[in-house]
Scaffold this motif. Structure first.
Motif, PDB file in Angstrom:
ATOM      1  N   PRO A  30       0.825  -1.202   0.000  1.00  0.00           N
ATOM      2  CA  PRO A  30       0.000   0.000   0.000  1.00  0.00           C
ATOM      3  C   PRO A  30       0.867   1.262   0.000  1.00  0.00           C
ATOM      4  CG  PRO A  30      -0.716  -1.546   1.703  1.00  0.00           C
ATOM      5  CD  PRO A  30       0.620  -2.017   1.213  1.00  0.00           C
ATOM      6  N   PHE A  31       0.301   2.357  -0.463  1.00  0.00           N
ATOM      7  CA  PHE A  31       0.965   3.657  -0.393  1.00  0.00           C
ATOM      8  C   PHE A  31       0.351   4.458   0.751  1.00  0.00           C
ATOM      9  CE2 PHE A  31       1.042   3.343  -5.310  1.00  0.00           C
ATOM     10  CZ  PHE A  31       2.048   2.396  -5.243  1.00  0.00           C
ATOM     11  N   GLY A  32       1.157   5.294   1.390  1.00  0.00           N
ATOM     12  CA  GLY A  32       0.630   6.182   2.412  1.00  0.00           C
ATOM     13  C   GLY A  32       0.256   5.465   3.697  1.00  0.00           C
ATOM     14  N   ARG A  33      -0.743   5.988   4.384  1.00  0.00           N
ATOM     15  CA  ARG A  33      -1.142   5.490   5.702  1.00  0.00           C
ATOM     16  C   ARG A  33      -2.404   4.650   5.573  1.00  0.00           C
ATOM     17  NH1 ARG A  33       1.246   8.452   9.790  1.00  0.00           N
ATOM     18  NH2 ARG A  33      -0.547   8.219  11.203  1.00  0.00           N
ATOM     19  N   LEU A  94       0.621   3.783 -16.176  1.00  0.00           N
ATOM     20  CA  LEU A  94       1.114   3.116 -14.972  1.00  0.00           C
ATOM     21  C   LEU A  94       0.769   1.635 -14.978  1.00  0.00           C
ATOM     22  CD1 LEU A  94       2.410   3.196 -12.192  1.00  0.00           C
ATOM     23  CD2 LEU A  94       0.209   3.913 -11.252  1.00  0.00           C
ATOM     24  N   GLY A  95      -0.444   1.298 -15.398  1.00  0.00           N
ATOM     25  CA  GLY A  95      -0.857  -0.099 -15.388  1.00  0.00           C
ATOM     26  C   GLY A  95       0.030  -0.973 -16.241  1.00  0.00           C
ATOM     27  N   GLU A  96       0.414  -0.503 -17.429  1.00  0.00           N
ATOM     28  CA  GLU A  96       1.279  -1.288 -18.310  1.00  0.00           C
ATOM     29  C   GLU A  96       2.639  -1.512 -17.666  1.00  0.00           C
ATOM     30  OE1 GLU A  96       1.506   0.418 -22.161  1.00  0.00           O
ATOM     31  OE2 GLU A  96      -0.638   0.181 -22.588  1.00  0.00           O
ATOM     32  N   GLU A  97       3.205  -0.470 -17.102  1.00  0.00           N
ATOM     33  CA  GLU A  97       4.501  -0.597 -16.432  1.00  0.00           C
ATOM     34  C   GLU A  97       4.413  -1.572 -15.260  1.00  0.00           C
ATOM     35  OE1 GLU A  97       7.649   0.760 -16.865  1.00  0.00           O
ATOM     36  OE2 GLU A  97       6.884   1.239 -18.858  1.00  0.00           O
ATOM     37  N   ALA A 105      10.091  -8.812 -13.319  1.00  0.00           N
ATOM     38  CA  ALA A 105      11.032  -8.492 -12.243  1.00  0.00           C
ATOM     39  C   ALA A 105      11.671  -9.767 -11.688  1.00  0.00           C
ATOM     40  CB  ALA A 105      10.326  -7.731 -11.133  1.00  0.00           C
ATOM     41  N   ARG A 106      12.945  -9.668 -11.379  1.00  0.00           N
ATOM     42  CA  ARG A 106      13.674 -10.816 -10.829  1.00  0.00           C
ATOM     43  C   ARG A 106      13.013 -11.310  -9.543  1.00  0.00           C
ATOM     44  NH1 ARG A 106      19.232 -11.773 -11.521  1.00  0.00           N
ATOM     45  NH2 ARG A 106      19.881 -13.711 -10.508  1.00  0.00           N
ATOM     46  N   VAL A 107      12.620 -10.353  -8.683  1.00  0.00           N
ATOM     47  CA  VAL A 107      11.960 -10.674  -7.429  1.00  0.00           C
ATOM     48  C   VAL A 107      10.811  -9.689  -7.221  1.00  0.00           C
ATOM     49  CG1 VAL A 107      12.228 -11.057  -4.954  1.00  0.00           C
ATOM     50  CG2 VAL A 107      14.195 -11.358  -6.459  1.00  0.00           C
ATOM     51  N   VAL A 108       9.734 -10.163  -6.639  1.00  0.00           N
ATOM     52  CA  VAL A 108       8.650  -9.288  -6.191  1.00  0.00           C
ATOM     53  C   VAL A 108       8.500  -9.464  -4.687  1.00  0.00           C
ATOM     54  CG1 VAL A 108       6.145  -8.974  -6.167  1.00  0.00           C
ATOM     55  CG2 VAL A 108       7.362  -9.103  -8.337  1.00  0.00           C
ATOM     56  N   LEU A 109       8.468  -8.331  -3.984  1.00  0.00           N
ATOM     57  CA  LEU A 109       8.299  -8.319  -2.530  1.00  0.00           C
ATOM     58  C   LEU A 109       6.923  -7.732  -2.242  1.00  0.00           C
ATOM     59  CD1 LEU A 109      10.097  -8.774   0.093  1.00  0.00           C
ATOM     60  CD2 LEU A 109      10.440  -6.300   0.046  1.00  0.00           C
ATOM     61  N   ALA A 110       6.051  -8.497  -1.609  1.00  0.00           N
ATOM     62  CA  ALA A 110       4.669  -8.057  -1.373  1.00  0.00           C
ATOM     63  C   ALA A 110       4.370  -7.998   0.115  1.00  0.00           C
ATOM     64  CB  ALA A 110       3.690  -9.003  -2.066  1.00  0.00           C
ATOM     65  N   ASP A 111       3.939  -6.823   0.584  1.00  0.00           N
ATOM     66  CA  ASP A 111       3.495  -6.651   1.969  1.00  0.00           C
ATOM     67  C   ASP A 111       1.975  -6.657   1.977  1.00  0.00           C
ATOM     68  OD1 ASP A 111       2.847  -5.906   4.524  1.00  0.00           O
ATOM     69  OD2 ASP A 111       4.176  -4.171   4.608  1.00  0.00           O
ATOM     70  N   ILE A 112       1.370  -7.730   2.521  1.00  0.00           N
ATOM     71  CA  ILE A 112      -0.087  -7.886   2.488  1.00  0.00           C
ATOM     72  C   ILE A 112      -0.739  -7.525   3.823  1.00  0.00           C
ATOM     73  CG2 ILE A 112       0.016  -9.646   0.688  1.00  0.00           C
ATOM     74  CD1 ILE A 112      -0.413 -11.743   2.879  1.00  0.00           C
ATOM     75  N   SER A 113      -0.037  -6.746   4.638  1.00  0.00           N
ATOM     76  CA  SER A 113      -0.509  -6.482   6.001  1.00  0.00           C
ATOM     77  C   SER A 113      -1.904  -5.891   6.068  1.00  0.00           C
ATOM     78  CB  SER A 113       0.469  -5.555   6.722  1.00  0.00           C
ATOM     79  OG  SER A 113       1.733  -6.155   6.844  1.00  0.00           O
ATOM     80  N   VAL A 115      -4.282  -6.095   3.802  1.00  0.00           N
ATOM     81  CA  VAL A 115      -5.181  -6.773   2.870  1.00  0.00           C
ATOM     82  C   VAL A 115      -5.756  -5.754   1.883  1.00  0.00           C
ATOM     83  CG1 VAL A 115      -6.894  -8.595   2.677  1.00  0.00           C
ATOM     84  CG2 VAL A 115      -5.794  -8.206   4.847  1.00  0.00           C
ATOM     85  N   ASN A 116      -4.863  -4.906   1.363  1.00  0.00           N
ATOM     86  CA  ASN A 116      -5.236  -3.905   0.375  1.00  0.00           C
ATOM     87  C   ASN A 116      -5.646  -4.597  -0.926  1.00  0.00           C
ATOM     88  OD1 ASN A 116      -4.287  -2.178  -2.065  1.00  0.00           O
ATOM     89  ND2 ASN A 116      -4.539  -0.705  -0.399  1.00  0.00           N
ATOM     90  N   PRO A 117      -6.822  -4.269  -1.497  1.00  0.00           N
ATOM     91  CA  PRO A 117      -7.277  -4.977  -2.703  1.00  0.00           C
ATOM     92  C   PRO A 117      -6.285  -4.914  -3.861  1.00  0.00           C
ATOM     93  CG  PRO A 117      -9.060  -3.676  -1.778  1.00  0.00           C
ATOM     94  CD  PRO A 117      -7.820  -3.298  -1.017  1.00  0.00           C
ATOM     95  N   ASN A 118      -5.640  -3.752  -4.065  1.00  0.00           N
ATOM     96  CA  ASN A 118      -4.673  -3.644  -5.154  1.00  0.00           C
ATOM     97  C   ASN A 118      -3.481  -4.557  -4.935  1.00  0.00           C
ATOM     98  OD1 ASN A 118      -6.195  -1.703  -6.482  1.00  0.00           O
ATOM     99  ND2 ASN A 118      -5.197  -0.009  -5.408  1.00  0.00           N
ATOM    100  N   VAL A 119      -3.020  -4.636  -3.684  1.00  0.00           N
ATOM    101  CA  VAL A 119      -1.877  -5.494  -3.367  1.00  0.00           C
ATOM    102  C   VAL A 119      -2.218  -6.951  -3.623  1.00  0.00           C
ATOM    103  CG1 VAL A 119      -0.398  -6.323  -1.499  1.00  0.00           C
ATOM    104  CG2 VAL A 119      -0.869  -3.869  -1.716  1.00  0.00           C
ATOM    105  N   VAL A 120      -3.384  -7.368  -3.156  1.00  0.00           N
ATOM    106  CA  VAL A 120      -3.794  -8.758  -3.343  1.00  0.00           C
ATOM    107  C   VAL A 120      -3.942  -9.073  -4.829  1.00  0.00           C
ATOM    108  CG1 VAL A 120      -5.620 -10.446  -2.881  1.00  0.00           C
ATOM    109  CG2 VAL A 120      -4.903  -8.870  -1.091  1.00  0.00           C
ATOM    110  N   TYR A 121      -4.514  -8.154  -5.592  1.00  0.00           N
ATOM    111  CA  TYR A 121      -4.663  -8.346  -7.039  1.00  0.00           C
ATOM    112  C   TYR A 121      -3.299  -8.483  -7.713  1.00  0.00           C
ATOM    113  CZ  TYR A 121      -5.905  -7.327 -11.889  1.00  0.00           C
ATOM    114  OH  TYR A 121      -6.049  -7.378 -13.257  1.00  0.00           O
ATOM    115  N   GLU A 122      -2.370  -7.597  -7.361  1.00  0.00           N
ATOM    116  CA  GLU A 122      -1.046  -7.638  -7.980  1.00  0.00           C
ATOM    117  C   GLU A 122      -0.287  -8.896  -7.589  1.00  0.00           C
ATOM    118  OE1 GLU A 122       0.875  -3.869  -7.119  1.00  0.00           O
ATOM    119  OE2 GLU A 122      -1.014  -2.841  -7.532  1.00  0.00           O
ATOM    120  N   LEU A 123      -0.460  -9.326  -6.337  1.00  0.00           N
ATOM    121  CA  LEU A 123       0.181 -10.568  -5.911  1.00  0.00           C
ATOM    122  C   LEU A 123      -0.359 -11.747  -6.708  1.00  0.00           C
ATOM    123  CD1 LEU A 123       2.048 -12.126  -3.981  1.00  0.00           C
ATOM    124  CD2 LEU A 123       0.156 -12.179  -2.336  1.00  0.00           C
TER     125      LEU A 123
END
Length: 468
Positions: A30-33, A94-97, A105-113, A115-123
Motif C-alpha cells: 500500500p501507499f501512504g497510511r 502506470l498499469g502497463e509498467e 522483475a527478478r523478485v517481487v516483494l509483497a506486503d499484504i498487512s 489486505v489492500n485490494p490492489n496489493v492482493v490483485y497484484e500478488l
C-alpha cells in the motif's frame, strides 16, 4: 505460458527507457497510511478481524524495504535494485509498467498487512506469471483473511528502531535465499504445473473429471462422487477435487465423511478457508444430531477460522449465523446473517434468514425499503435458477421462492414452489432445515399463519417419507 519466457538477463523496453528487470526487486505494498491490526466487529464481538492501528507504509518502504533490498548482492554480480510504482517519474500508462514489472522483475516483494485490494490483485498476477521469486511479508499482528498464507508469509515489525533493524536483516536474508535457491513459491504456477504433469502422465484424469461434471449436471451425484473417488485413488487428485467430493458428501448429509475428507485437506493446506467452512458446517450438523452435547465440537471455531481467513466469504458468515441460531443465540445469529447479507450485496440465503430472525425477535414482519428492494432482486435471481434446465441450486431456489411468496402474498405460488423444493430434495436434512427455519415465523404479526402452517405441514410429511 507466461512464466516460461523469463531469461535471467532480460532487458525490456518500457515507458522510461530500458529496464533491467533481471536486477529489479519490484515492491508491492500500500501507499501512504493504512489501517492494520486486530480489532472486533461490534455486532460479532467474539470474532477477531483485521482493523485498528494506522501504519505509514511509505515509512516502511524507506526505512526497511529499501535498505534491505539495496544490501543484497546478485549471484552474477552487482546489487539488487528496488522499484515501487509510485516512485517512478515518467509519462506512460502506470498499469502497463506495473504489469511488466510483475511479469519480468527478478523478485517481487509483497506486503499484504492491510489486505489492500490492489496489493492482493497484484500478488495474484505475479503468482500467475512466475513460479518462483515472490516473497510475501506481513506485520506480526496482521491477520490474512485470504489463502495467501498457505505458503510462507514472513512476519516482521518495523518499530521501534531495533525491530526495524531485525526486519531489514530478515528481508535481506529471504531475498538472498530466493535468488540462490529458486524455490517454487507461486501457488498458481505450481498448481498448473502439477495438473499439466498429471494430465501428461495420466491422459484419463481430465476425461474422468469431465464425466463427473456431466453427472452433476444430470443430477446423478452418486455417479459423480464415484468418479471423484476414482480420481483421488488412481491419480492422487489435489485439494480442489477432494473439496468437490467433500461438498458432494455435504449435500448428501454424510457429515462424518465430510469431516474426514476436509481434515485430510487441512493436513496439507491448513489455511484453506473453504475446508474450514465445510468442517464447521459438518461439525454443527453432527452436534445437533447428537443432541447438542457440551463436550462435542459445535462447528463455531471452524467457522470463525474460515471467516478469519476470508473475511468477505458471505457463506461462512451465514453458516456461522446458522450455528448461532441452532445454539439459541438468536440476536448474534441475526447480526451474523446481516453481515453476510451486506458482504454478498443481498444474496437470498442470508437475506431471508436475516428477515426471519428480525421478524422473530420483534414478533412482527416489518421490512425496511432496502430489504424489500433486495427481496425483489433476489426473487428474480431465484426465478432464473428455478427455470434453468436442470434447476440451479435446488432445492434452495424453490424453498426461497416459496418463502418470498409467503412475505409478498400469493398462496398458490408459495405452495407450488414449496412442493417443487420438496420434490428436488435428496436428503431429509434439507427438508428439516427448511421446516425449522420457517418455524421462526410462527405467531409473527404480518405473516399468513394459515399458509405458514400448510407449508410446514408439507415439509413434515416429506420428512417422514424421506426417513422411511
Amino acid at each position: 505460458m507466461i512464466g516460461n519466457e523469463h531469461a535471467a538477463g532480460r532487458t525490456v523496453q518500457s515507458a522510461n527507457g530500458m529496464t533491467e528487470y533481471a536486477k529489479t526487486c519490484f515492491v508491492v505494498m500500500p501507499f501512504g497510511r493504512k489501517s492494520v491490526g486486530t480489532g472486533r466487529l461490534p455486532f460479532l464481538p467474539f470474532l477477531p478481524i483485521s482493523r485498528g492501528r494506522v501504519v505509514d507504509f511509505d515509512r516502511i518502504y524507506d526505512r526497511v524495504f529499501l535498505p534491505a533490498i539495496e544490501a543484497v548482492e546478485l549471484p552474477e554480480g552487482g546489487h539488487l535494485v528496488a522499484d515501487r510504482a509510485d516512485k517512478r517519474f515518467y509519462s506512460g500508462i502506470l498499469g502497463e509498467e506495473m504489469f511488466r514489472s510483475l511479469e519480468y522483475a527478478r523478485v517481487v516483494l509483497a506486503d499484504i498487512s492491510s489486505v489492500n485490494p490492489n496489493v492482493v490483485y497484484e500478488l495474484g498476477a505475479r503468482h500467475r506469471a512466475r513460479e518462483s521469486g515472490t516473497i510475501v511479508l506481513r506485520q506480526v499482528d496482521a491477520s490474512i483473511p485470504i489463502d495467501v498464507d498457505q505458503g510462507r508469509a514472513f512476519p516482521f515489525e518495523y518499530q521501534p528502531v531495533e525491530r526495524s533493524e531485525a526486519a531489514i536483516q530478515l528481508v535481506s536474508r529471504v531475498l538472498r535465499e530466493s535468488l540462490t535457491e529458486l524455490r517454487p513459491d507461486g501457488p498458481v504456477q505450481v498448481a498448473i504445473s502439477r495438473q499439466h504433469a498429471a494430465g501428461q502422465r495420466h491422459p484419463g484424469f481430465e476425461a474422468l473429471l469431465k464425466r463427473a461434471e456431466d453427472d452433476i449436471r444430470a443430477r446423478d451425484p452418486d455417479a459423480a462422487a464415484a468418479k471423484y473417488e476414482q480420481a483421488i485413488r488412481s491419480f492422487d487428485a489435489g485439494p480442489l477435487v477432494r473439496m468437490k467430493l467433500a461438498m458432494m458428501r455435504r449435500d448428501q448429509g454424510a457429515w462424518t465423511a465430510v469431516i474426514r475428507k476436509v481434515n485430510a485437506i487441512l493436513a496439507e493446506l491448513p489455511s484453506y478457508g473453504e475446508a474450514h467452512k465445510g468442517k464447521g458446517i459438518a461439525e454443527n450438523k453432527l452436534w445437533v444430531a447428537a443432541g447438542s452435547p457440551a463436550d462435542m465440537a459445535t462447528g463455531e471455531q471452524s467457522l470463525l477460522r474460515a471467516i478469519a481467513l476470508r473475511l468477505n466469504d458471505y457463506d461462512a458468515h451465514a453458516s456461522l449465523g446458522g450455528q448461532l441460531k441452532r445454539s439459541g443465540r438468536l440476536r448474534y445469529a441475526w447480526e451474523a446473517y446481516s453481515r453476510a447479507t451486506h458482504v454478498s450485496h443481498g444474496h437470498p440465503y442470508p437475506l431471508l434468514n436475516e428477515v426471519k430472525l428480525e421478524a422473530h425477535i420483534k414478533r412482527k414482519l416489518a421490512m425496511a425499503d432496502g430489504h424489500k428492494h433486495q427481496l425483489e432482486r433476489a426473487e428474480r435471481t431465484r426465478m432464473a435458477q428455478a427455470n434453468d434446465n436442470p434447476p440451479s441450486d435446488a432445492p434452495w431456489c424453490f424453498f426461497d421462492l416459496a418463502e418470498m411468496r409467503l412475505y409478498a402474498g400469493g398462496r398458490s405460488k408459495a405452495l407450488r414452489w414449496m412442493n417443487e423444493g420438496i420434490h428436488a430434495c435428496g436428503s431429509r436434512w434439507q427438508v428439516e432445515t427448511c421446516r425449522q427455519s420457517l418455524l421462526l415465523l410462527k405467531d409473527v404479526s404480518g405473516i399468513d399463519g394459515s399458509l405458514l402452517s400448510e407449508m410446514v405441514g408439507s415439509l413434515e410429511r416429506a420428512e417422514e417419507l424421506l426417513a422411511a
